[in-house]
Write a protein that holds these residues in place. Structure first.
Motif, PDB file in Angstrom:
ATOM      1  N   UNK B 190      99.855 139.567  -5.045  1.00 43.57           N
ATOM      2  CA  UNK B 190      99.354 138.234  -5.270  1.00 43.57           C
ATOM      3  C   UNK B 190      98.280 137.976  -4.233  1.00 43.57           C
ATOM      4  N   UNK B 191      97.036 138.329  -4.569  1.00 48.92           N
ATOM      5  CA  UNK B 191      95.927 138.139  -3.630  1.00 48.92           C
ATOM      6  C   UNK B 191      95.773 136.654  -3.307  1.00 48.92           C
ATOM      7  N   UNK B 192      95.360 136.297  -2.075  1.00 49.47           N
ATOM      8  CA  UNK B 192      94.835 137.174  -1.036  1.00 49.47           C
ATOM      9  C   UNK B 192      95.901 137.792  -0.136  1.00 49.47           C
ATOM     10  N   UNK B 193      97.160 137.688  -0.492  1.00 46.47           N
ATOM     11  CA  UNK B 193      98.181 138.365   0.290  1.00 46.47           C
ATOM     12  C   UNK B 193      98.152 139.852   0.006  1.00 46.47           C
TER      13      UNK B 193
ATOM     14  N   UNK D 190     101.366 130.048  -0.471  1.00 46.68           N
ATOM     15  CA  UNK D 190     102.197 131.194  -0.743  1.00 46.68           C
ATOM     16  C   UNK D 190     101.877 132.242   0.322  1.00 46.68           C
ATOM     17  N   UNK D 191     102.572 132.184   1.443  1.00 47.24           N
ATOM     18  CA  UNK D 191     102.316 133.139   2.522  1.00 47.24           C
ATOM     19  C   UNK D 191     102.560 134.560   2.035  1.00 47.24           C
ATOM     20  N   UNK D 192     101.840 135.570   2.539  1.00 49.64           N
ATOM     21  CA  UNK D 192     100.903 135.518   3.662  1.00 49.64           C
ATOM     22  C   UNK D 192      99.497 135.089   3.274  1.00 49.64           C
ATOM     23  N   UNK D 193      99.279 134.600   2.085  1.00 49.69           N
ATOM     24  CA  UNK D 193      97.958 134.089   1.746  1.00 49.69           C
ATOM     25  C   UNK D 193      97.739 132.738   2.406  1.00 49.69           C
ATOM     26  N   UNK D 194      96.511 132.496   2.879  1.00 45.27           N
ATOM     27  CA  UNK D 194      96.131 131.184   3.357  1.00 45.27           C
ATOM     28  C   UNK D 194      96.979 130.675   4.514  1.00 45.27           C
ATOM     29  N   UNK D 206      88.978 130.231  -2.764  1.00 46.19           N
ATOM     30  CA  UNK D 206      89.229 131.581  -3.266  1.00 46.19           C
ATOM     31  C   UNK D 206      89.409 131.591  -4.782  1.00 46.19           C
ATOM     32  N   UNK D 208      92.204 130.870  -6.610  1.00 44.90           N
ATOM     33  CA  UNK D 208      93.462 131.448  -7.095  1.00 44.90           C
ATOM     34  C   UNK D 208      93.961 130.687  -8.318  1.00 44.90           C
TER      35      UNK D 208
END
Lengths: 279, 279, 279, 279
Positions: B190-193, D190-194, D206, D208
């Motif tokens: 699940x980008x950007x993760x 939604x970690x680790x994103x953002x 981004x 998403x």
């Protein structure tokens, strides 16, 4: 410039979108959002157009004129005018709390004018949110009086939307007809599964793996009204009826709030027994 | 009557929708679907209109004329013409199998002209689905040759869409630029993760409770291309990397297929580094 | 060491878990996974224990002895032994393709011994995956013969699981009884909504906002068998029946594959008319 | 009989489950729920056992004795004892309102002893729910005082859980260490994103297609603490940052409430930097 919303439906014919957009151009309006749908089942056309324009009345007149030959049913409203809303409640406060909290935070464009309940218990919550509250014991004998009072409030207060926020009484067919397409109920199951009473008990007995909630317009045909929104959540064999109930309440609140938001933003149109939802 | 699709974008100005709908009325067309979006970030306007009309060329000329002053970028296409597609693959066949099966069932409006892979292993699957297959060993030395061959196939075969169906090689910046906005990759997180290699291992290490898949356009900035579609699925602490991988594959296939469908139906438009998706 | 799975159910009584774990310790086994559930509805106890141990027969004997007084129904199986499976199919291949592809990739611990269909059309797919295929015209007259053939295959081939992968015929009550708790069907709706034929048409007529799929054990009471797995996907008013169908197929395939995996890993136990699922 | 919960972790060795269940049998207890997990990454064993028994102290002594050689870390608690909880808040009330409403309805087994905030604005809500409230202006200069006050409250009031219900200040590394594995934060992505500030803005930039919320333990490594629960919701290109924010708030509230429930029911155990969650 004001933010306005045009909703319109009519028998589907070529040229209708061009006619509407022409009226908007003519009054100097700018379209910021446009959705349309032609129903293959009913041959009907639906549109919702968000417009930045100077003058609501001028826009309404222009659209009425431009669509004169189309046999259209239309409304031009101010997008930021809160919809005058009456809540019906019983003892469970989760759905009502959620609506009032979201309204307070500016998330729901509604004006909750009054709460009517068949129990006293939610009175402090109404007071905290600063909404008039009245409770009535509703028995088979007093039900006609209660419903007459609902009608009176709707008429006197210019109510546009009645929300049954887990109101646990069945409305009479007459009141259902009076409130047609302007009363929203939350049913605590994924309709058409588990109609009627105790849907969580029914869900437990059947052993389903997902439970849900359904927000629908109220009709005299119980649990058969046009569906506005539905959600589900995963459950398992370890959950008894009480746990299903707790698990489902978040879905109920969220589903009802979403349906109310869609209605208040003029995103819900009637296509026979079904809804057209312009998200 | 033919089913046609008009897609158009231009700097946002009042009257653009009216201009387009006027052109459609003028050639006797009937709008069956219309979506539009004005991007507050870029000041750009986007629309997609599905039209039943007699003549694609006449409609195109009418729309070009009507929008002459708007500095528009537009296309008028036959809605039922399958998009000429090239698949790139490696060893994992789940995403490719899914695309080929859906295409065969008429679910995806694409014509898979050829499969190019850096391994032999998927050759029987290509044969079963009746698609030309060529495999090339791709090493640092042979990579330029492989990429030259990709370019050649794209040009000779009139390829409109290149799909990286779990193709496990990084394309050169030059090839990325050549394929800009017409090559779709599926990234298994699940980008950007979890950018880069081994996203399932990264997800396991971080202990996330949901894993996902992201379909995006290929750019030379790895895993940073405009996102088309994303999905997630719930996971838990008991799942090791292999199990996450198996669990994620269904999401990968489904997410990629959905992105390809959206592209092939002309539902994906470019707004700077972001996508506008008309579902 | 072998990887073994103990499943056991019995009337709930104190000491049962201790008895089982004692037997495991006695044969030098190591528990890697243990789940248990006591059903408040039926007063029944269920457990599934994954064990690393030397000798399946020794472990089975030890557990049988240790639980002698508990009136238990138990099984000790090799965790990696594929379950012998018979597929029934008709014309739609999506669910079958998904099962065969996952099995081939090692994702499903099943051994697909044979496919029996009432049409020829899936024969090439069976051939591609290397599975024996037989087709029979099933009419009211020939149905008893077909069902007799199914029974024969089940008995001759030691079939442990029959999967109805969109097999579009109703099995006779006798065959349902014969296959009780070992035949899984996929119904293309979110049961108990839209039982019977054409669930996508029913869903369209009712205007639901989510459609689903339900994998359940086959019983003579049509669409009422114990539910194993369910999933839903969001839909809207623009989707006609054909689009609902396409949209639902991914849910069908995935839901059926998950139910088959749960069964094949001995994660599904029977609690009256409901299932206990140890994920 | 009391409802008790045993949680225990130790280096994984054969016989540990049998030892625990033996202790339970010895004091006449009945197991109603048992979950266990052996972590292949850390070689550690975890279990949670729900037991009906006469005497908490006797059970604890029995389990301590039975697991003497296992180097175990264990706790035996009353399942119905509410966990003493301190809330930290700022101005946004949605997460706090949700927690307080659920606690009032008996859904969350916590006792909210006090609310500490760096603004006055939530004072009326605290009063409505009958919870002590104190606000402090938190500046770089006064932050040490505020944190000293937090420590004091935690110690004086026997606080077991600190919940950062959208508390918009970063805690010092010292306070993070002091509250290790007993402070839960909700991050609005939604970690680790953002990671870091303004995740909704980052998500918008981004482009998403899903946004999420993550409940995690607080550590001095910002947004890197062990994850307890995550949820996502679908978004699209039409949503600006404000709309993403509104859309995300329901996820934030629900995700945080679920994490608090899991913690308060002793369902969250520590496995290195990851959590084991026994649902």
């Amino acid at each position: 410039m004001d933010q306005l919303v045009v909703t319109l439906d009519c028998p589907d014919r070529p040229g209708i979108v061009h006619a509407i957009t022409g009226a908007i151009v003519a009054v100097g309006g700018n379209i910021t959002e446009l959705q349309q749908f032609s129903s293959p089942d009913t041959g009907h056309f639906f549109t919702r157009v968000a417009v930045d324009a100077q003058d609501r009345v001028a826009l309404e007149r222009a659209v009425v004129d431009a669509t004169a030959g189309f046999d259209a049913h239309l409304r031009v409203d101010d997008a930021n005018r809160p919809v005058r809303t009456l809540l019906l409640a019983s003892k469970a406060g989760h759905a009502m709390n959620d609506l009032l909290f979201r309204r307070q935070g500016g998330e729901l464009p509604i004006d909750v004018v009054r709460i009517m309940a068949n129990h006293e218990v939610l009175s402090p919550m109404a007071a905290f949110y600063g909404v008039d509250f009245e409770s009535h014991a509703v028995t088979p004998e007093t039900k006609p009086d209660f419903e007459a009072r609902v009608r009176q409030v709707v008429e006197d207060e210019g109510i546009e939307l009645v929300v049954l926020a887990r109101y646990m009484q069945i409305l009479s067919p007459e009141l259902c007809d009076f409130l047609a397409w302007r009363a929203i109920n939350i049913h605590h199951s994924f309709l058409p599964g588990f109609k009627g009473a105790n849907p969580y008990r029914q869900a437990h007995t059947r052993g389903v793996k997902l439970i849900g909630a359904t927000a629908h317009f109220v009709t005299s045909d119980l649990d058969e009204g046009p569906i506005i929104e539905q959600n589900v959540v995963r459950v398992d064999h370890t959950m008894n009826v009480a746990k299903l109930m707790r698990k489902g309440q978040a879905q109920e609140s969220q589903t009802l709030a979403e349906a109310v938001r869609l209605f208040a933003e003029h995103r819900v149109l009637a296509d026979g027994d079904r809804t057209v939802i312009f998200r």
